[in-house]
Design an enzyme around this catalytic site. Structure first.
Site, PDB file in Angstrom:
ATOM      1  N   GLY A 194       0.811  -1.215   0.000  1.00  0.00           N
ATOM      2  CA  GLY A 194       0.000   0.000   0.000  1.00  0.00           C
ATOM      3  C   GLY A 194       0.840   1.258   0.000  1.00  0.00           C
ATOM      4  N   GLY A 195       2.177   1.105  -0.019  1.00  0.00           N
ATOM      5  CA  GLY A 195       3.075   2.247  -0.053  1.00  0.00           C
ATOM      6  C   GLY A 195       3.661   2.487  -1.426  1.00  0.00           C
ATOM      7  CB  VAL A 196       5.421   5.421  -2.841  1.00  0.00           C
ATOM      8  CG1 VAL A 196       6.609   5.604  -1.893  1.00  0.00           C
ATOM      9  CG2 VAL A 196       5.761   5.905  -4.236  1.00  0.00           C
ATOM     10  CG  ASP A 197       9.570   2.549  -1.060  1.00  0.00           C
ATOM     11  OD1 ASP A 197       9.792   3.512  -1.823  1.00  0.00           O
ATOM     12  OD2 ASP A 197       9.881   2.554   0.139  1.00  0.00           O
ATOM     13  CB  SER A 198       5.341  -2.421  -2.508  1.00  0.00           C
ATOM     14  OG  SER A 198       4.187  -1.726  -2.085  1.00  0.00           O
ATOM     15  CB  CYS A 245       9.694  -8.838   9.830  1.00  0.00           C
ATOM     16  SG  CYS A 245       8.187  -8.509   8.899  1.00  0.00           S
ATOM     17  CB  CYS A 248       8.372  -5.467  10.547  1.00  0.00           C
ATOM     18  SG  CYS A 248       7.944  -6.401   9.080  1.00  0.00           S
TER      19      CYS A 248
END
Length: 377
Positions: A21-25, A108, A204
Site C-alpha cells: 500500500g506504499g509507494v515503494d512496492s 520479519c 514491521c
C-alpha cells in the site's frame, strides 16, 4: 537500472509482488510490469491486535487495491498474523524481557516476507517474490549476492542479511538501483495514487506508535534501582525492558548536587540485580566498546575460516565501521573494531560488508569495553 533486479526467471510464470500500500512496492510493481513480467500482487495483513487507532492495515489494503487496479494486475490478500505472533513478535517480547533490544525487522524479512510469503507465492505458481526493498540481488561466481541499495540513505540490506541465499535467489528488488526521489517521480508520472504517501515507520507490520506504551500492553513493569557505575542511587526505573543502551530521554534523573550539568545516558543493564546503570556525558568511556561477540553467524558467502578485514554496522543507520571478523569454532564470531563504537547493544545485529556486498551477520551477544578490547589496527 540493473536488469538483474527486474529479470523474471521463468517467462510466463507469474511473479508475485508484495504490495504494502506504499509507494515503494507500488513502483516495484510498475517496473516489473514494464519489464514484461506476468505480475500479480499480494497484500499481507499480519497484525490483528489493534484497537488503539494506530494500525493502518485497512487503509493500506485500499491503497494496494488502487495500485493493483491502476496497473491492471490481480491482488491476493493473506494474513500470517498467527505466524507473525509466534515467529517474530514473541521473540521480540522475550528479548525485551531478557533486557536485550531486538530488531524485529530482521526476523520479519526472514520468517514472513522471504519465508511464508515466498512459500505462499510459490503455491500460487510463482517462481519469484518481488519487494520494494532498497537493496540489490546481483549474480556472482559463488551464487546470488546481496548488495547495498544505491541510495545510501534508504539501503535496507542490513534488514535482509538473515534471509537464506536460496530464498534471496527467488527474490526481485527493482528499487535497488534507484534513489527514493526517483521512485516518487516514477510513481507520480505513472499516475499511481500513492506517489506522495508518507513512508511507513516503526515495527514491521505493527507500525509507528508510542513505543513504551505499546510495550506495556504486553510486558509487566518491573521497577528497580537506577545507579551510577559507582553504585550511587539515582532513581527508579520502570523495568529494564523499557530502556536501551545509549538512551537519554525518559530517565527521570535531573541535576544532582555536586555533579556537572550534563545529560545522563543508559550505559548498562544489570539483569541479575534488575539495575539500570547510567552515566553522564555522551562520550563517557562506559558507552564505548572495542569488540563484540555474536550469536551464531549467518553467512551470505562461503564461510570464512580465518580472521579477515571488513566493515560492520551495529545498527541500521550507522555508517560502515572498519573491523575484523574472526569466526569461532562454535559458529559464532568475534568482531574487533578499528575505532571504539558507541552504545553497542546486545540483541541488535552486527552486519558485515565487503564494499557493497553483505557478507552476513549475527545477533550481538556481548560486548567488550573499549579500554579492554584488542582493537584492530
Amino acid at each position: 537500472m540493473n536488469p538483474a533486479n527486474t529479470s523474471c526467471l521463468s517467462p510466463g510464470a507469474p511473479v508475485i509482488v508484495a504490495l504494502s500500500g506504499g509507494v515503494d512496492s507500488a513502483v516495484a510493481a510498475l517496473l516489473l510490469k514494464r519489464a514484461g513480467c506476468a505480475l500479480q500482487g499480494l497484500f499481507m495483513s499480519n497484525w490483528e491486535e489493534d484497537d488503539d487507532g494506530y494500525c493502518t492495515a485497512a487503509q493500506d489494503f485500499q491503497d494496494a487495491r488502487a495500485v493493483a487496479a491502476e496497473l491492471g494486475i490481480p491482488l491476493h490478500r493473506v494474513s500470517f498474523a498467527r505466524e507473525y505472533r509466534a515467529r517474530v513478535f514473541e521473540h521480540f517480547l522475550s528479548e525485551h524481557r531478557a533486557a536485550r533490544t531486538p530488531n524485529p525487522d530482521v526476523l520479519c524479512n526472514r520468517e514472513i516476507k522471504f519465508g511464508l510469503a515466498l512459500a505462499y507465492a510459490q503455491r500460487l505458481g510463482a517462481a519469484q517474490l518481488a519487494t520494494g526493498h532498497y537493496a540489490q540481488l546481483l549474480a556472482a561466481p559463488d551464487g546470488i549476492g546481496l548488495h547495498k541499495g544505491v541510495d545510501a540513505t534508504k539501503d535496507q540490506s542490513y534488514f535482509l542479511h538473515a534471509v537464506p541465499r536460496a530464498q534471496l535467489a527467488r527474490g526481485l528488488m527493482p528499487l535497488g538501483s534507484l534513489h527514493k526521489s526517483e521512485v516518487r517521480e516514477l510513481a507520480r508520472r505513472a499516475g499511481l495514487p500513492v506517489f506522495d504517501k508518507p513512508d511507513s515507520t516503526g515495527i514491521c507490520f505493527v507500525g509507528e506508535r508510542p513505543f513504551r506504551e505499546f510495550l506495556e500492553r504486553f510486558l509487566e513493569q518491573a521497577p528497580g534501582p537506577i545507579e551510577s557505575p559507582e553504585g550511587e542511587p539515582l532513581g527508579t526505573h520502570r523495568g529494564l525492558a523499557f530502556y536501551t543502551l545509549g538512551q537519554r530521554a525518559g530517565l527521570g534523573v535531573g541535576g544532582r548536587p555536586g555533579r556537572a550539568e550534563q545529560p545522563w545516558y543508559v550505559a548498562a543493564k544489570d539483569a541479575a540485580r534488575n539495575t539500570l546503570v547510567i552515566v553522564q556525558g555522551q562520550d563517557h568511556p562506559l558507552l564505548e566498546s572495542g569488540a563484540l561477540v555474536t550469536a551464531p553467524w549467518h553467512w551470505l558467502i562461503e564461510p570464512r575460516e580465518a580472521r579477515s578485514r571488513c566493515t560492520v554496522k551495529v545498527r541500521y543507520r550507522q555508517a560502515d565501521q572498519a573491523a575484523q571478523i574472526a569466526p569461532r569454532a562454535d559458529g559464532t564470531a568475534d568482531i574487533h573494531f578499528g575505532e571504539p563504537q558507541r552504545a553497542v547493544t546486545p540483541g541488535q545485529y552486527a552486519v558485515a560488508y565487503d564494499g557493497t556486498r553483505c557478507l552476513g551477520g549475527g545477533v550481538i551477544a556481548s560486548v567488550a569495553a573499549a579500554a579492554r578490547a584488542a582493537v584492530a589496527a
